[in-house]
Design an enzyme around this catalytic site. Structure first.
Site, PDB file in Angstrom:
ATOM      1  N   ARG A  29       0.818  -1.227   0.000  1.00  0.00           N
ATOM      2  CA  ARG A  29       0.000   0.000   0.000  1.00  0.00           C
ATOM      3  C   ARG A  29       0.847   1.271   0.000  1.00  0.00           C
ATOM      4  NH1 ARG A  29      -5.743  -1.068   1.442  1.00  0.00           N
ATOM      5  NH2 ARG A  29      -5.992  -2.937   0.198  1.00  0.00           N
ATOM      6  N   ARG A  33      -3.533   6.287  -0.282  1.00  0.00           N
ATOM      7  CA  ARG A  33      -4.034   7.459   0.436  1.00  0.00           C
ATOM      8  C   ARG A  33      -3.043   8.186   1.324  1.00  0.00           C
ATOM      9  NH1 ARG A  33      -9.374   5.941   3.290  1.00  0.00           N
ATOM     10  NH2 ARG A  33      -8.269   3.972   3.451  1.00  0.00           N
ATOM     11  N   ARG A  42      -6.838  11.325  -7.630  1.00  0.00           N
ATOM     12  CA  ARG A  42      -8.051  10.514  -7.513  1.00  0.00           C
ATOM     13  C   ARG A  42      -9.325  11.339  -7.311  1.00  0.00           C
ATOM     14  NH1 ARG A  42      -8.871   5.819  -5.164  1.00  0.00           N
ATOM     15  NH2 ARG A  42     -10.977   6.522  -5.461  1.00  0.00           N
ATOM     16  N   ASP A  78      -6.336  -3.642  -7.914  1.00  0.00           N
ATOM     17  CA  ASP A  78      -6.954  -4.214  -6.723  1.00  0.00           C
ATOM     18  C   ASP A  78      -7.206  -5.687  -6.975  1.00  0.00           C
ATOM     19  OD1 ASP A  78      -8.243  -3.219  -4.008  1.00  0.00           O
ATOM     20  OD2 ASP A  78      -9.507  -4.810  -4.820  1.00  0.00           O
ATOM     21  N   TYR A 153     -14.625 -12.147  -0.176  1.00  0.00           N
ATOM     22  CA  TYR A 153     -15.377 -10.985  -0.695  1.00  0.00           C
ATOM     23  C   TYR A 153     -16.594 -11.433  -1.507  1.00  0.00           C
ATOM     24  CZ  TYR A 153     -11.754  -7.893   0.984  1.00  0.00           C
ATOM     25  OH  TYR A 153     -10.892  -7.212   1.807  1.00  0.00           O
TER      26      TYR A 153
HETATM   27  O1  1CP Z   1       0.502   0.197  -3.035  1.00  0.00           O
HETATM   28  C1  1CP Z   1      -0.356  -0.707  -3.126  1.00  0.00           C
HETATM   29  O2  1CP Z   1      -0.225  -1.789  -2.528  1.00  0.00           O
HETATM   30  C2  1CP Z   1      -1.560  -0.390  -3.964  1.00  0.00           C
HETATM   31  C3  1CP Z   1      -2.192  -1.454  -4.775  1.00  0.00           C
HETATM   32  C4  1CP Z   1      -3.260  -2.257  -4.054  1.00  0.00           C
HETATM   33  C5  1CP Z   1      -3.145  -3.594  -3.677  1.00  0.00           C
HETATM   34  C6  1CP Z   1      -1.907  -4.464  -3.759  1.00  0.00           C
HETATM   35  C7  1CP Z   1      -4.584  -1.851  -3.744  1.00  0.00           C
HETATM   36  C8  1CP Z   1      -5.137  -0.523  -3.961  1.00  0.00           C
HETATM   37  N1  1CP Z   1      -5.277  -2.932  -3.288  1.00  0.00           N
HETATM   38  C9  1CP Z   1      -4.422  -3.992  -3.213  1.00  0.00           C
HETATM   39  C10 1CP Z   1      -4.749  -5.355  -2.831  1.00  0.00           C
HETATM   40  C11 1CP Z   1      -5.906  -5.602  -1.939  1.00  0.00           C
HETATM   41  N2  1CP Z   1      -7.180  -5.129  -2.045  1.00  0.00           N
HETATM   42  C12 1CP Z   1      -5.863  -6.489  -0.850  1.00  0.00           C
HETATM   43  C13 1CP Z   1      -4.661  -7.274  -0.473  1.00  0.00           C
HETATM   44  C14 1CP Z   1      -3.686  -6.419   0.228  1.00  0.00           C
HETATM   45  C15 1CP Z   1      -3.994  -6.125   1.656  1.00  0.00           C
HETATM   46  O3  1CP Z   1      -4.176  -7.084   2.422  1.00  0.00           O
HETATM   47  O4  1CP Z   1      -3.998  -4.942   2.011  1.00  0.00           O
HETATM   48  C16 1CP Z   1      -7.116  -6.518  -0.260  1.00  0.00           C
HETATM   49  C17 1CP Z   1      -7.561  -7.305   0.952  1.00  0.00           C
HETATM   50  C18 1CP Z   1      -7.962  -5.656  -1.024  1.00  0.00           C
HETATM   51  C19 1CP Z   1      -9.379  -5.390  -0.818  1.00  0.00           C
HETATM   52  C20 1CP Z   1      -9.610  -3.938  -0.600  1.00  0.00           C
HETATM   53  N3  1CP Z   1      -9.601  -3.012  -1.613  1.00  0.00           N
HETATM   54  C21 1CP Z   1      -9.773  -3.247   0.624  1.00  0.00           C
HETATM   55  C22 1CP Z   1      -9.769  -3.876   2.011  1.00  0.00           C
HETATM   56  C23 1CP Z   1     -11.156  -3.946   2.588  1.00  0.00           C
HETATM   57  C24 1CP Z   1     -11.206  -4.833   3.806  1.00  0.00           C
HETATM   58  O5  1CP Z   1     -11.782  -5.939   3.703  1.00  0.00           O
HETATM   59  O6  1CP Z   1     -10.665  -4.448   4.861  1.00  0.00           O
HETATM   60  C25 1CP Z   1      -9.899  -1.889   0.313  1.00  0.00           C
HETATM   61  C26 1CP Z   1     -10.126  -0.755   1.267  1.00  0.00           C
HETATM   62  C27 1CP Z   1      -9.783  -1.768  -1.102  1.00  0.00           C
HETATM   63  C28 1CP Z   1      -9.756  -0.515  -1.916  1.00  0.00           C
HETATM   64  C29 1CP Z   1      -8.396  -0.088  -2.269  1.00  0.00           C
HETATM   65  N4  1CP Z   1      -7.497  -0.845  -2.994  1.00  0.00           N
HETATM   66  C30 1CP Z   1      -6.336  -0.131  -3.195  1.00  0.00           C
HETATM   67  C31 1CP Z   1      -6.522   1.145  -2.576  1.00  0.00           C
HETATM   68  C32 1CP Z   1      -5.525   2.260  -2.589  1.00  0.00           C
HETATM   69  C33 1CP Z   1      -7.805   1.152  -2.004  1.00  0.00           C
HETATM   70  C34 1CP Z   1      -8.473   2.301  -1.280  1.00  0.00           C
HETATM   71  C35 1CP Z   1      -9.321   2.991  -2.267  1.00  0.00           C
HETATM   72  C36 1CP Z   1      -9.333   4.458  -2.082  1.00  0.00           C
HETATM   73  O7  1CP Z   1      -8.334   5.159  -2.398  1.00  0.00           O
HETATM   74  O8  1CP Z   1     -10.398   4.928  -1.661  1.00  0.00           O
END
Ligand code: 1CP
Length: 351
Positions: A29, A33, A42, A78, A153
């Site tokens: 991540r 953000r 964004r 994602d 999910y």
């Molecule tokens: O730098 C990076 O790692 C960005 C790329 C990235 C990756 C590798 C994003 C962007 N998502 C992911 C993978 C991801 N998505 C995972 C595995 C990694 C982890 O465990 O953190 C998971 C579980 C998700 C699912 C997901 N997508 C969540 C988690 C929700 C929960 O169940 O707690 C969320 C909040 C997202 C949205 C998301 N994906 C990525 C970002 C930057 C965001 C936030 C969106 C925003 O900016 O509003």
């Protein structure tokens, strides 16, 4: 395609068991953000929209590399992007995460679940741009979601604390579960193929929620599919990661990755010893600074970094690990001060 032949990229050297000139580091991540330039880009653009826009996904991927000087870019995407591309009706809701209109709970739901059958050209195009801007020492890490995490999910219909519907399905309807796993594996493998064809240098399998499973369920009902996914990426270094996986680390290693990602709960030397003793495998290690440590003082961070590097070194010297890629134990928290991230990256690379 012709994959880049990077002989001097520290992250790839560490993953291959060679000795880089400094400890390579990237943060899960790191794109996102915590960065003001990300929030600006964004503004008014949905998360999924940005994942399907080649220029935006390339720019967001590169932002933390420019700012922090990390040794790798992680593709901005994602885990649910391939499901969306396959035609699953889902969205990523701000502040919440992936949400499905209709959760997948029955055999007929699973039978009707579409699988990804095409390349995601927007992602391939974005990767092309990213690779043209990275140097020969900076690796591009692609990724896909792991089978249990994606199933959760789909079955829960959104983020879940206890994964109750998913675990019930797993135990009540083993045949439905097997079909769901096969379909997820097909979709994930197709997304990985897009990224591999476009030239990613390494990949990470994010089975973030696998740590919620019993060892038995993980081994019997999930790990074989992870092994299949990792096998399709055997041409590049593969990292396998989950949260709270202390007891599962040997089984995660047995799925065949080159590197095992460890969250902050288990010291790296103990993780490596356990992997070696139980699975007979010796892999690279990735991790494992607690993301909350980035809110502590500079000297406290320095102490933790030194401890973690020392534990990784001990694991390598004991013959239980082949190398170390520094990372957090899970993703950067959104409130993290980006200047602290930059400073910590430098400290890790220089010390
Ligand atoms: O730098 C990076 O790692 C960005 C790329 C990235 C990756 C590798 C994003 C962007 N998502 C992911 C993978 C991801 N998505 C995972 C595995 C990694 C982890 O465990 O953190 C998971 C579980 C998700 C699912 C997901 N997508 C969540 C988690 C929700 C929960 O169940 O707690 C969320 C909040 C997202 C949205 C998301 N994906 C990525 C970002 C930057 C965001 C936030 C969106 C925003 O900016 O509003």
């Amino acid at each position: 395609m012709n994959r880049r032949q990077l002989t001097n990229a520290p992250l790839l050297q560490a993953a291959r068991g060679e000795t880089p000139d400094h400890t390579p580091v990237w943060f899960m991540r790191q794109a996102g953000r915590s960065l003001p330039e990300y929030r600006k880009l964004r503004e008014g653009v949905g998360m999924l929209e940005s994942c399907f826009n080649p220029d935006m996904l390339a720019e967001i991927t590169l932002q933390p590399v420019r700012r922090h000087g990390v040794d790798a870019a992680i593709l901005f995407s994602d885990i649910v992007v391939p499901l969306k591309a396959a035609g699953v009706n889902l969205d990523i809701v701000p502040g919440r995460g992936p949400v499905l209109e209709h959760p997948i709970r029955t055999l007929s739901d699973v039978q009707a679940l579409p699988t990804l059958e095409h390349e995601i050209t927007e992602v391939a195009e974005g990767i092309d741009t990213i690779l043209s801007e990275l140097t020969e020492t900076q690796a591009l890490i692609g990724f896909v979601g792991g089978p249990f995490t994606l199933a959760s999910y789909l079955v829960e219909g959104g983020p879940s604390k206890n994964h109750i519907h998913t675990k019930a399905l797993m135990h009540n309807e083993p045949k439905t579960w097997a079909l769901l796993m096969e379909k997820i594996t097909a979709t994930v493998t197709a997304f990985l193929a897009t990224q591999m064809h476009a030239g990613i240098d390494a990949m990470q399998l994010f089975d973030s929620w696998a740590g919620f499973l019993t060892e038995h369920d993980y081994r019997e009902l999930v790990q074989p599919y992870s092994a299949q996914i990792l096998e399709t990426a055997r041409d590049i270094p593969r990292i396998h990661f989950g949260v709270g996986t202390g007891e599962l680390l040997p089984d995660m290693a047995a799925a065949g990755p080159d590197v095992v990602g460890v969250d902050w709960r288990v010291p790296l030397d103990r993780a490596a010893e356990r992997i070696h003793r139980v699975s007979g495998r010796v892999t690279g290690l990735q991790g494992n600074l607690d993301p909350a440590m980035l809110f502590a003082s500079e000297s406290a961070i320095a102490r933790e970094v030194a401890r973690i590097k020392g534990e990784a070194r001990a694991a390598i010297e004991a013959g239980n690990a082949t190398g170390h890629i520094f990372n957090l134990g899970h993703g950067v928290l959104p409130e993290t001060d980006p200047e602290v991230i930059t400073r910590t990256v430098r400290l890790i690379q220089e010390d």
